[in-house]
Design a protein around this motif. Structure first.
Motif, PDB file in Angstrom:
ATOM      1  N   UNK A   3      -1.298  -6.377 -38.750  1.00  0.00           N
ATOM      2  CA  UNK A   3      -0.893  -6.371 -40.144  1.00  0.00           C
ATOM      3  C   UNK A   3       0.570  -5.956 -40.249  1.00  0.00           C
ATOM      4  N   UNK A   4       1.358  -6.814 -40.883  1.00  0.00           N
ATOM      5  CA  UNK A   4       2.792  -6.555 -41.000  1.00  0.00           C
ATOM      6  C   UNK A   4       3.126  -6.327 -42.461  1.00  0.00           C
ATOM      7  N   UNK A   5       3.786  -5.252 -42.765  1.00  0.00           N
ATOM      8  CA  UNK A   5       4.229  -4.937 -44.116  1.00  0.00           C
ATOM      9  C   UNK A   5       5.707  -4.601 -44.068  1.00  0.00           C
ATOM     10  N   UNK A   6       6.488  -5.460 -44.681  1.00  0.00           N
ATOM     11  CA  UNK A   6       7.938  -5.284 -44.671  1.00  0.00           C
ATOM     12  C   UNK A   6       8.351  -4.259 -45.708  1.00  0.00           C
ATOM     13  N   UNK A   7       9.271  -3.433 -45.343  1.00  0.00           N
ATOM     14  CA  UNK A   7       9.793  -2.404 -46.238  1.00  0.00           C
ATOM     15  C   UNK A   7      10.946  -3.001 -47.045  1.00  0.00           C
ATOM     16  N   UNK A   8      10.592  -3.538 -48.217  1.00  0.00           N
ATOM     17  CA  UNK A   8      11.588  -4.214 -49.065  1.00  0.00           C
ATOM     18  C   UNK A   8      11.792  -3.385 -50.319  1.00  0.00           C
ATOM     19  N   UNK A   9      13.047  -3.105 -50.686  1.00  0.00           N
ATOM     20  CA  UNK A   9      13.294  -2.337 -51.909  1.00  0.00           C
ATOM     21  C   UNK A   9      12.784  -3.089 -53.140  1.00  0.00           C
ATOM     22  N   UNK A  10      12.260  -2.345 -54.087  1.00  0.00           N
ATOM     23  CA  UNK A  10      11.748  -2.957 -55.315  1.00  0.00           C
ATOM     24  C   UNK A  10      12.914  -3.296 -56.230  1.00  0.00           C
ATOM     25  N   UNK A  11      12.761  -4.398 -56.905  1.00  0.00           N
ATOM     26  CA  UNK A  11      13.721  -4.774 -57.943  1.00  0.00           C
ATOM     27  C   UNK A  11      12.969  -4.879 -59.266  1.00  0.00           C
ATOM     28  N   UNK A  12      13.673  -4.662 -60.352  1.00  0.00           N
ATOM     29  CA  UNK A  12      13.080  -4.773 -61.682  1.00  0.00           C
ATOM     30  C   UNK A  12      13.188  -6.210 -62.158  1.00  0.00           C
ATOM     31  N   UNK A  13      12.067  -6.761 -62.548  1.00  0.00           N
ATOM     32  CA  UNK A  13      12.037  -8.133 -63.069  1.00  0.00           C
ATOM     33  C   UNK A  13      11.750  -8.065 -64.569  1.00  0.00           C
ATOM     34  N   UNK A  14      12.606  -8.708 -65.347  1.00  0.00           N
ATOM     35  CA  UNK A  14      12.468  -8.680 -66.796  1.00  0.00           C
ATOM     36  C   UNK A  14      11.878 -10.008 -67.277  1.00  0.00           C
TER      37      UNK A  14
END
Length: 324
Positions: A3-14
């Protein structure tokens, strides 16, 4: 499987709203609600540049005035209603005067005739333009000062008072609308609305940048809640937008239409169906080996070709006489 889970920063989607489909009232209300949400957050957390909130609010103010001006233009309908009211009152007054000219009471009949003669120039003013009708009613008001006794005799004081009151209300409404149209020189909604939308888009980008650069979890949570609230507002207005475009279906099912009875066919008319004719059977060719049944056989007695026997010539039927 790994199982691979990439550490991606969250962005705000409007959530985007197709604001071009919103009418003026909903469009300005949408921006007002979003502006209130953004302005409720600490400005130091948002890092908005100077002048951006003011520019956004300026667009909202202009849209509000444009929407109010459209509401003022709706006074045209109110003017028509008020004009119809005074026209109805005029019809009532002249109807009473005409009827009382035939009264059996001499004083009422004569008062009606004198009043009718005085007001005859005003009997058809209902068909005149607004300003002309208003002016003629002022002239009627002056002429009636000479017929106060007749008006009292016919009991029309209240009717005339109401007529002139309606005329005053109509004129005030007419003048106020003219003044408002003269004083307000607003831009077109089609010119200001795209600028208000652009201001909101820039605000969303700055909120996204502030979220990316926030160092504390509390600041990030604050901006996430702001984005959630703004998206909820956008979803609400998208729902309003859909309800404006697509009417809701009725809960009650439609009753099935009763089939129409077919019309009787007229003689000689085509019923629309193809006229199918079966081909007639071709007559069979006679077999040369078989004798023709229609022709007499010369070999058989009693038929047309033979001689002798009891049968006569000519192929007639064979006749038997009863025995004694």
């Amino acid at each position: 499987m790994e199982q691979v889970k990439l550490d991606i920063p969250r962005v705000l989607i409007f959530t985007k709203v197709s604001s071009t489909r919103l009418n003026n009232t909903l469009h300005v209300q949408y921006h007002r609600k979003q502006y209130e949400l953004v302005m409720a957050v600490d400005k130091t957390k948002l890092k908005l540049p100077l002048g951006l909130p003011e520019a956004w609010n300026k667009g909202i103010d202009y849209e509000t005035m444009i929407d109010q001006e459209a509401t003022i233009s709706d006074d045209t309908a109110l003017l028509k209603v008020k004009d119809a009211e005074r026209d109805e009152q005029l019809m009532n007054i002249f109807g009473i005067i005409r009827a009382q000219r035939h009264s059996h009471k001499t004083n009422i009949r004569e008062a009606a005739i004198r009043l009718s003669n005085t007001l005859s120039p005003y009997e058809n003013i209902r068909s005149l333009a607004y300003e002309m009708e208003s002016g003629r009613l002022e002239g009627m008001k002056k002429d009636l000062t000479k017929r106060t006794a007749e008006v009292t005799t016919l009991g029309l004081n209240d009717e005339f008072d109401n007529l002139f009151k309606l005329n005053e209300e109509f004129e005030k409404l007419h003048v106020s609308r003219r003044v408002e149209n003269t004083d307000t020189k607003l831009p077109l909604a089609s010119a200001i609305r795209p600028q208000t939308d652009a201001a909101l888009e820039v605000v969303c980008q700055y909120i996204q940048a502030a979220y990316n650069s926030a160092t504390s979890a509390d600041d990030k949570a604050l901006l996430e809640r702001l984005a959630d609230h703004m998206n909820a507002t956008s979803n609400d207005f998208k729902t309003m937008q859909r309800n404006l475009v697509v009417p809701r279906k009725k809960d009650t099912p439609k009753e099935p239409k009763t089939p129409k009875e077919p019309k009787p066919k007229k003689p000689g008319k085509d019923d629309g169906k193809p006229d199918i004719k079966l081909p007639e059977e071709e007559p069979k060719k006679p077999d040369p080996k078989q004798p023709d049944p229609k022709k007499p056989d010369p070999k058989k007695p009693g038929e047309g070709g033979g001689t002798g026997g009891t049968g006569g010539s000519g192929g007639g039927p064979e006749i038997h006489l009863p025995e004694e």
